[in-house]
Design an enzyme around this catalytic site. Structure first.
Site, PDB file in Angstrom:
ATOM      1  N   ASP A 215      -9.974  -4.425  -5.164  1.00  0.00           N
ATOM      2  CA  ASP A 215      -9.502  -3.615  -4.089  1.00  0.00           C
ATOM      3  C   ASP A 215     -10.612  -2.414  -3.861  1.00  0.00           C
ATOM      4  OD1 ASP A 215      -7.973  -1.804  -2.501  1.00  0.00           O
ATOM      5  OD2 ASP A 215      -6.424  -2.840  -2.907  1.00  0.00           O
TER       6      ASP A 215
ATOM      7  N   HIS B 281      -8.616  -5.065  -0.088  1.00  0.00           N
ATOM      8  CA  HIS B 281      -7.183  -4.413   0.347  1.00  0.00           C
ATOM      9  C   HIS B 281      -6.290  -4.813   1.486  1.00  0.00           C
ATOM     10  CE1 HIS B 281      -4.066  -1.184  -0.326  1.00  0.00           C
ATOM     11  NE2 HIS B 281      -4.246  -0.922   1.186  1.00  0.00           N
TER      12      HIS B 281
ATOM     13  N   SER C 122       0.902  -1.293   0.076  1.00  0.00           N
ATOM     14  CA  SER C 122      -0.030   0.069  -0.233  1.00  0.00           C
ATOM     15  C   SER C 122       0.859   1.219  -0.119  1.00  0.00           C
ATOM     16  CB  SER C 122      -1.045  -0.074   1.376  1.00  0.00           C
ATOM     17  OG  SER C 122      -1.952   0.845   1.137  1.00  0.00           O
TER      18      SER C 122
END
Length: 440
Positions: free
Chosen positions: A324, A356, A181
């Protein structure tokens, strides 16, 4: 140590560089200290850990001092054959209590800081017997979202780690980059600038999970949603990195939104997400978000913060969830296309089932095994694969069983030591150079 509270980085003298540090070369070690780490600041993390202050620089090349936390498995002795992983946390914040150098420490008050959630990933690397460097890649100013400079800080942190005697590493140590991320974005910036900024480092590969891909597009998409806090923290960080945005903010945004941006600079990530959910910048301006993003000053910044213009020279693994809810798969598809066209060696795994946050943990075995293969000098695969789940292989299932044991040890405060090697039946054969690179 009972009741001990470490100082936040903005108040800790350790983080202040000595006079004349700017004349030292990038990565020069300025000072070090032993630290105690803990899961959520409470359960002791039984590893060997130090913090290193070293010379680095920001986006514009201005010298600064940064900090990395370096770790070895408990009881490990210095070993020149040991590889190093630079793990870029998903800091996703500007507040100093969210920096890994603070959030990972025993006694830290960092409730809601994302690096505390990533301890299992760091521990998993240590359980492979690897050394780990966890840099404060946002720098002392917490400039979340700024391009390239996370790479400078991570690479200089690697340089400092290689020079730090207690780790027992040297200039020939194989290095891998890893992040997810916001940490994935920092990882691709590190991979992009490595050949120019730190060509002497033996970086064998980089793993970037859900690495944002197009921060400008992500801002527009997240604005006004449940995850609008990410967009606001990102904008707050860019104001620090790009002074030309300040007059834009002052003239185009109303005082209420500026006040929320100021609060985003001092709060931890997860509470901010709850507090700022649903905030739409268009409600606090005379223009909607698309019009604001088309302003010339914004366009130049958006172009600068988009990764993919430079092909990393090391192999890449990029992992992304097709569904996601935070990072659009289309943005990662486009990033992979840019890298591939530029000549990068990319293996792209698209996972159909995971959203996610779950993917970060579901993909741990696949990401670790890919790194292990690079340390073993096994040629990296390339191409794009869309799979039902990255966890649905025998090798990954073995990895998840190991992760379950590791998590139990973490929560029990037991030492993190390397596990025995898993069976090799479904692994590709070793490259002839594997013996030399692994120190066997």
């Amino acid at each position: 140590m009972r009741g001990y509270r470490p100082l936040r980085p903005d108040r800790d003298p350790f983080h202040r560089p000595p006079a004349g540090f700017e004349h030292r070369p990038p990565g020069a070690l300025l000072r070090s200290r032993v630290v105690e780490l803990a899961v959520f600041g409470v359960v002791p993390l039984r590893v060997s850990a130090w913090q290193l202050l070293y010379r680095s620089c920001d986006l514009n090349g201005e010298p600064e001092a940064s900090v990395t936390t370096v770790l070895l498995p408990r009881g490990a002795t210095p070993d020149q054959g040991r590889p190093l992983v630079s793990f870029q946390c998903a800091i996703d914040a500007l507040a100093p209590q969210c920096f890994p150098s603070y959030a990972l420490r025993r006694g830290a008050r960092s409730l809601g800081a994302i690096p505390q959630l990533e301890v299992p990933l760091i521990a998993a690397a240590l359980a492979r017997g690897w050394a780990v460097s966890v840099p404060d890649h946002g720098g002392p100013g917490g400039r979340f979202g700024a391009p390239r400079e996370p790479g400078y800080r991570a690479l200089d942190g690697i340089r400092a780690a290689l020079a730090f005697g207690p780790l027992g590493l040297d200039a020939s140590t194989p290095v891998a980059l890893w992040g997810y991320s916001g940490g994935g974005l920092a990882t691709v910036w590190t991979a992009e600038v490595a050949a120019r900024y730190a060509p002497e480092l033996a970086i064998v590969g980089a793993v970037a999970g859900s690495p944002v891909g197009d921060p400008g597009a992500a801002f527009v998409r997240l604005n006004g949603t449940l995850f609008a806090g990410f967009a606001m923290v990102f904008l707050a960080g860019l104001r620090r990195a790009y002074p030309q945005l300040e007059p834009v903010a002052r003239t185009q945004l109303r005082a209420r939104y500026l006040d929320m941006l100021a609060k985003a600079e001092v709060g931890a990530t997860l509470p901010l997400l709850a507090r700022l959910a649903g905030r739409d910048v268009g409600r606090y301006s005379d223009h909607d978000v698309d019009t604001l993003m088309r302003l010339p000053q914004m366009q130049s910044v958006i172009a600068d913060i988009r990764p993919g213009a430079v092909a990393p020279e090391m192999p890449l693994l990029i992992v992304q969830g097709v569904n996601d809810e935070i990072i659009a798969v289309e943005d990662i598809d486009a990033l992979v296309d840019r890298y591939t066209v530029a000549g990068a060696q990319v293996h792209y795994l698209r996972d159909r089932l995971s959203t996610h946050l779950p993917l970060q943990f579901i993909a741990i075995p696949a990401m670790l095994d890919w790194i292990a293969d690079r340390f073993a000098a096994i040629p990296a695969p390339t191409g794009t694969r869309t799979v039902r789940s990255v966890a649905a292989t025998r090798r990954a299932l073995r990895g998840h069983r190991a992760m379950a044991r590791l998590t139990a040890r973490l929560l029990a405060g037991q030492p993190i030591r390397p596990e025995p090697l898993a069976p090799q039946s479904d692994r590709p054969s070793r490259h002839p150079e594997a013996v030399r690179l692994t120190g066997s």
